[in-house]
Design an enzyme around this catalytic site. Structure first.
Site, PDB file in Angstrom:
ATOM      1  N   ARG A   1      -4.979  -8.839  12.636  1.00  0.00           N
ATOM      2  CA  ARG A   1      -4.742  -9.949  11.701  1.00  0.00           C
ATOM      3  C   ARG A   1      -4.021 -11.068  12.448  1.00  0.00           C
ATOM      4  O   ARG A   1      -2.925 -10.858  12.988  1.00  0.00           O
ATOM      5  CB  ARG A   1      -3.873  -9.495  10.531  1.00  0.00           C
ATOM      6  CG  ARG A   1      -4.531  -8.432   9.680  1.00  0.00           C
ATOM      7  CD  ARG A   1      -3.735  -8.246   8.402  1.00  0.00           C
ATOM      8  NE  ARG A   1      -4.202  -7.099   7.659  1.00  0.00           N
ATOM      9  CZ  ARG A   1      -3.831  -6.805   6.422  1.00  0.00           C
ATOM     10  NH1 ARG A   1      -2.953  -7.595   5.798  1.00  0.00           N
ATOM     11  NH2 ARG A   1      -4.296  -5.745   5.812  1.00  0.00           N
TER      12      ARG A   1
ATOM     13  N   ARG B   1      -9.068  -2.584  -5.603  1.00  0.00           N
ATOM     14  CA  ARG B   1      -9.590  -3.904  -5.192  1.00  0.00           C
ATOM     15  C   ARG B   1     -10.263  -3.768  -3.830  1.00  0.00           C
ATOM     16  O   ARG B   1     -10.140  -2.746  -3.167  1.00  0.00           O
ATOM     17  CB  ARG B   1      -8.427  -4.892  -5.047  1.00  0.00           C
ATOM     18  CG  ARG B   1      -7.417  -4.418  -4.012  1.00  0.00           C
ATOM     19  CD  ARG B   1      -6.433  -5.485  -3.571  1.00  0.00           C
ATOM     20  NE  ARG B   1      -5.679  -5.046  -2.402  1.00  0.00           N
ATOM     21  CZ  ARG B   1      -4.616  -4.266  -2.439  1.00  0.00           C
ATOM     22  NH1 ARG B   1      -4.136  -3.828  -3.600  1.00  0.00           N
ATOM     23  NH2 ARG B   1      -3.998  -3.892  -1.324  1.00  0.00           N
TER      24      ARG B   1
ATOM     25  N   HIS C   1      -0.282   6.261   8.139  1.00  0.00           N
ATOM     26  CA  HIS C   1      -0.857   5.714   6.904  1.00  0.00           C
ATOM     27  C   HIS C   1      -2.371   5.717   7.086  1.00  0.00           C
ATOM     28  O   HIS C   1      -2.902   4.952   7.902  1.00  0.00           O
ATOM     29  CB  HIS C   1      -0.339   4.288   6.680  1.00  0.00           C
ATOM     30  CG  HIS C   1      -1.009   3.551   5.553  1.00  0.00           C
ATOM     31  ND1 HIS C   1      -0.304   2.926   4.547  1.00  0.00           N
ATOM     32  CD2 HIS C   1      -2.306   3.331   5.259  1.00  0.00           C
ATOM     33  CE1 HIS C   1      -1.161   2.363   3.704  1.00  0.00           C
ATOM     34  NE2 HIS C   1      -2.390   2.595   4.127  1.00  0.00           N
TER      35      HIS C   1
ATOM     36  N   VAL D   1      -8.091  -6.394   2.495  1.00  0.00           N
ATOM     37  CA  VAL D   1      -8.179  -7.289   3.659  1.00  0.00           C
ATOM     38  C   VAL D   1      -8.981  -6.616   4.779  1.00  0.00           C
ATOM     39  O   VAL D   1      -9.858  -7.230   5.392  1.00  0.00           O
ATOM     40  CB  VAL D   1      -6.758  -7.651   4.175  1.00  0.00           C
ATOM     41  CG1 VAL D   1      -6.831  -8.417   5.488  1.00  0.00           C
ATOM     42  CG2 VAL D   1      -5.974  -8.426   3.135  1.00  0.00           C
TER      43      VAL D   1
ATOM     44  N   LYS E   1      11.301   5.905  -5.462  1.00  0.00           N
ATOM     45  CA  LYS E   1      10.350   4.790  -5.463  1.00  0.00           C
ATOM     46  C   LYS E   1      10.218   4.197  -6.860  1.00  0.00           C
ATOM     47  O   LYS E   1      10.270   4.924  -7.846  1.00  0.00           O
ATOM     48  CB  LYS E   1       8.964   5.281  -5.028  1.00  0.00           C
ATOM     49  CG  LYS E   1       8.873   5.806  -3.625  1.00  0.00           C
ATOM     50  CD  LYS E   1       7.460   6.281  -3.328  1.00  0.00           C
ATOM     51  CE  LYS E   1       7.307   6.681  -1.869  1.00  0.00           C
ATOM     52  NZ  LYS E   1       5.938   7.127  -1.553  1.00  0.00           N
TER      53      LYS E   1
HETATM   54  C1  MV4 Z   1       6.802   7.363   1.733  1.00  0.00           C
HETATM   55  C2  MV4 Z   1       7.207   7.544   3.060  1.00  0.00           C
HETATM   56  C3  MV4 Z   1       7.684   8.798   3.417  1.00  0.00           C
HETATM   57  N1  MV4 Z   1       7.770   9.793   2.488  1.00  0.00           N
HETATM   58  N2  MV4 Z   1       6.898   8.383   0.859  1.00  0.00           N
HETATM   59  C4  MV4 Z   1       5.846   2.677   2.120  1.00  0.00           C
HETATM   60  C5  MV4 Z   1       5.206   1.753   1.137  1.00  0.00           C
HETATM   61  C6  MV4 Z   1       4.856   2.559  -0.051  1.00  0.00           C
HETATM   62  N3  MV4 Z   1       3.468   2.415  -0.340  1.00  0.00           N
HETATM   63  C7  MV4 Z   1       5.197   3.964   0.284  1.00  0.00           C
HETATM   64  N4  MV4 Z   1       5.763   3.979   1.600  1.00  0.00           N
HETATM   65  C8  MV4 Z   1       6.239   5.123   2.145  1.00  0.00           C
HETATM   66  N5  MV4 Z   1       6.315   6.191   1.307  1.00  0.00           N
HETATM   67  C9  MV4 Z   1       7.382   9.552   1.238  1.00  0.00           C
HETATM   68  N6  MV4 Z   1       7.485  10.547   0.345  1.00  0.00           N
HETATM   69  C10 MV4 Z   1       7.104   6.477   3.941  1.00  0.00           C
HETATM   70  C11 MV4 Z   1       6.637   5.250   3.491  1.00  0.00           C
HETATM   71  C12 MV4 Z   1       6.594   4.200   4.463  1.00  0.00           C
HETATM   72  C13 MV4 Z   1       5.389   3.712   4.986  1.00  0.00           C
HETATM   73  C14 MV4 Z   1       4.161   4.185   4.536  1.00  0.00           C
HETATM   74  C15 MV4 Z   1       2.990   3.707   5.042  1.00  0.00           C
HETATM   75  C16 MV4 Z   1       3.019   2.725   6.026  1.00  0.00           C
HETATM   76  C17 MV4 Z   1       4.201   2.218   6.472  1.00  0.00           C
HETATM   77  C18 MV4 Z   1       5.402   2.706   5.960  1.00  0.00           C
HETATM   78  C19 MV4 Z   1       6.605   2.196   6.431  1.00  0.00           C
HETATM   79  C20 MV4 Z   1       7.775   2.667   5.916  1.00  0.00           C
HETATM   80  C21 MV4 Z   1       7.783   3.667   4.929  1.00  0.00           C
END
Ligand code: MV4
Length: 447
Positions: free
Chosen positions: A336, A292, A208, A295, A158
């Site tokens: 939304r 912040r 999430h 939404v 990332k």
């Molecule tokens: C991750 C993950 C799986 N494992 N990290 C997506 C956006 C960014 N904020 C981090 N994200 C993710 N991190 C690990 N170690 C999966 C995602 C992710 C995701 C996270 C939340 C909501 C939707 C998503 C869609 C694809 C991937």
């Protein structure tokens, strides 16, 4: 208390902030681009100042023009809303130097959470669970490969300056590592001017879940429980709900305490959100912190009876919070509504709303800035309304949401309403057992 607040934003959030200001007896100043001269936020405000041409960079992101507007109108505080300058550390600092209160995080807090690898280290030190991975940034491909071998594939790299999925790559095996590394470096360097990368174990099919927190100037922090934001498409949230169907009272308590510990570690002031991934075992891990108002804040307001904008303003004015955390007694969901065509890859559909009617009635709240005759400018994001529905159970919320969406009549543009109507009838969605991957296999063709 403040006497006049300048709202450095547009659309529904500008109206949302003005409504609370009016209830609190605080005068409001709108700023607007030439594309927004007929907008409701301009008409709702006590005063309005034009800050530039349509492009955001020349208006809603134009710091000198916004500060000049605050100065000539004698505003004593600026509320940035979400997006635009809301997480801009430089702007927060300049406001402070000017003696205008920034209703949001300090430059230091924004910087600490804006760099994701640093944020993760800070949270780990505060005792918040984090996903196993690199300590800080990776210094080479070799280091990344070595670490990935130790923790096991799949892994994810990332961008430390990232968020919203940009500069992120999932790596399934070592043979892909070099290419993914090069792609992620290139993408994050171009997008953020910072190509620092960190590595984590990839959590498959997570939820999430984010915790709303509020901190005051005396170091007290409370949480207002969670929002489940697992219904996303390409990192764009489409539906949020609270409480989460998968969060038990015990998990809520532990996640709430973790979020508070994390926020206290950086002496966080104001409203903030701590984002977590929850895996299939129900284990949770810190992902990012948003400094912040978000939404989706209204669903938390509906189940806790808090006015989060009022809390932000009070805390910014130095009024302490009670320090008690709140647990939901009701259920709330937000859809939304975007001016986009869900049948065509959610392509933006700006244009003029020729006629429309909002839903209403018991348990229905609409946060929106649009009206019949309004022309949606193509320069900004495409959200035109939030349908927020509240009831005593998740089942009742879904029934009521369908009723509200059915009542929502809008002509002249394409919207995401047909998608939401289909989602409300989807068995997987209704069961509450879905992950962030759910929409990847959703059929949008028959809407
Ligand atoms: C991750 C993950 C799986 N494992 N990290 C997506 C956006 C960014 N904020 C981090 N994200 C993710 N991190 C690990 N170690 C999966 C995602 C992710 C995701 C996270 C939340 C909501 C939707 C998503 C869609 C694809 C991937």
């Amino acid at each position: 208390m403040f006497t006049k607040i300048l709202i450095a934003n547009r659309g529904e959030i500008a109206l949302r902030i003005m409504r609370t200001c009016r209830e609190m007896g605080i005068k409001t100043v709108a700023v607007y681009s030439t594309a927004d001269k007929d907008s409701l936020h301009v008409r709702f405000a006590d005063e309005a100042v034009c800050i530039g041409p349509p492009q955001s960079i020349k208006s809603y992101l134009n710091i000198p023009n916004i500060l000049s507007a605050a100065e000539i109108t004698n505003a004593d505080a600026i509320h940035p809303g979400y997006g635009f300058l809301s997480e801009n550390a430089e702007f927060s600092k300049i406001c402070e130097d000017y003696g205008i209160k920034f209703i949001g995080a300090t430059a230091e807090q924004i910087n600490k959470m804006g760099d994701k690898a640093t944020a993760k280290d800070t949270m780990k030190k505060a005792g918040v669970p984090v996903i196993p991975g690199s300590e800080g940034l990776l210094s080479s491909v070799e280091e990344g490969k070595g670490l990935a071998k130790e923790i096991g594939y799949p892994v994810i790299i990332k961008a430390t300056a990232g968020g919203g999925g940009r500069g992120m790559r999932i790596i399934k095996e070592e043979s892909e590592f070099q290419k993914m590394w090069d792609d992620a470096k290139m993408e994050s360097g171009a997008a953020f001017g910072n190509d620092g990368l960190y590595l984590e174990k990839f959590v498959e099919e997570p939820r999430h879940i984010e915790i709303q927190i509020v901190g005051d100037q005396e170091g007290r922090v409370c949480h207002l429980s969670e929002r489940d934001c697992s219904i996303q498409r390409r990192h764009q949230k489409l539906v949020e709900e609270t409480p989460s169907p998968i969060v038990t009272d015990d998990l809520r308590k532990r996640m709430g305490e973790a979020a508070i510990a994390g926020a206290q570690a950086i002496k966080y002031e104001g409203a903030g959100t701590v984002e977590f991934l929850v895996d299939k075992n129900g284990d949770f891990y810190f992902m990012e912190m948003n400094t912040r108002i978000q939404v989706e804040h209204p669903i938390t307001e509906e189940v806790t009876s808090f006015d989060l904008i009022k809390e932000q303003i009070k805390v910014a004015a130095g009024i302490p919070i009670s320090g008690n955390s709140y647990f939901p007694k009701k259920y709330s969901m937000e859809c939304r509504i975007n001016a986009e065509d869900p049948k065509n890859g959610f392509r933006p559909s700006p244009g003029t709303i020729t006629s429309m009617h909002f839903p209403g009635g018991h348990g229905v709240r609409i946060d929106s800035h649009v009206y019949a005759g309004y022309t949606i400018p193509p320069h900004y994001d495409s959200m035109i309304a939030k349908v927020i529905v509240t009831a005593q159970s998740r089942e009742e919320v879904i029934v009521r949401m369908k009723r509200a969406l059915d009542e929502f009549y809008i002509e002249g543009i394409k919207t995401t309403i047909p998608f939401h109507l289909k989602l409300m009838d989807d068995e997987t969605f209704r069961s509450g057992h879905f992950t962030t991957k759910f929409l990847e296999s959703f059929d949008f063709s028959d809407l």
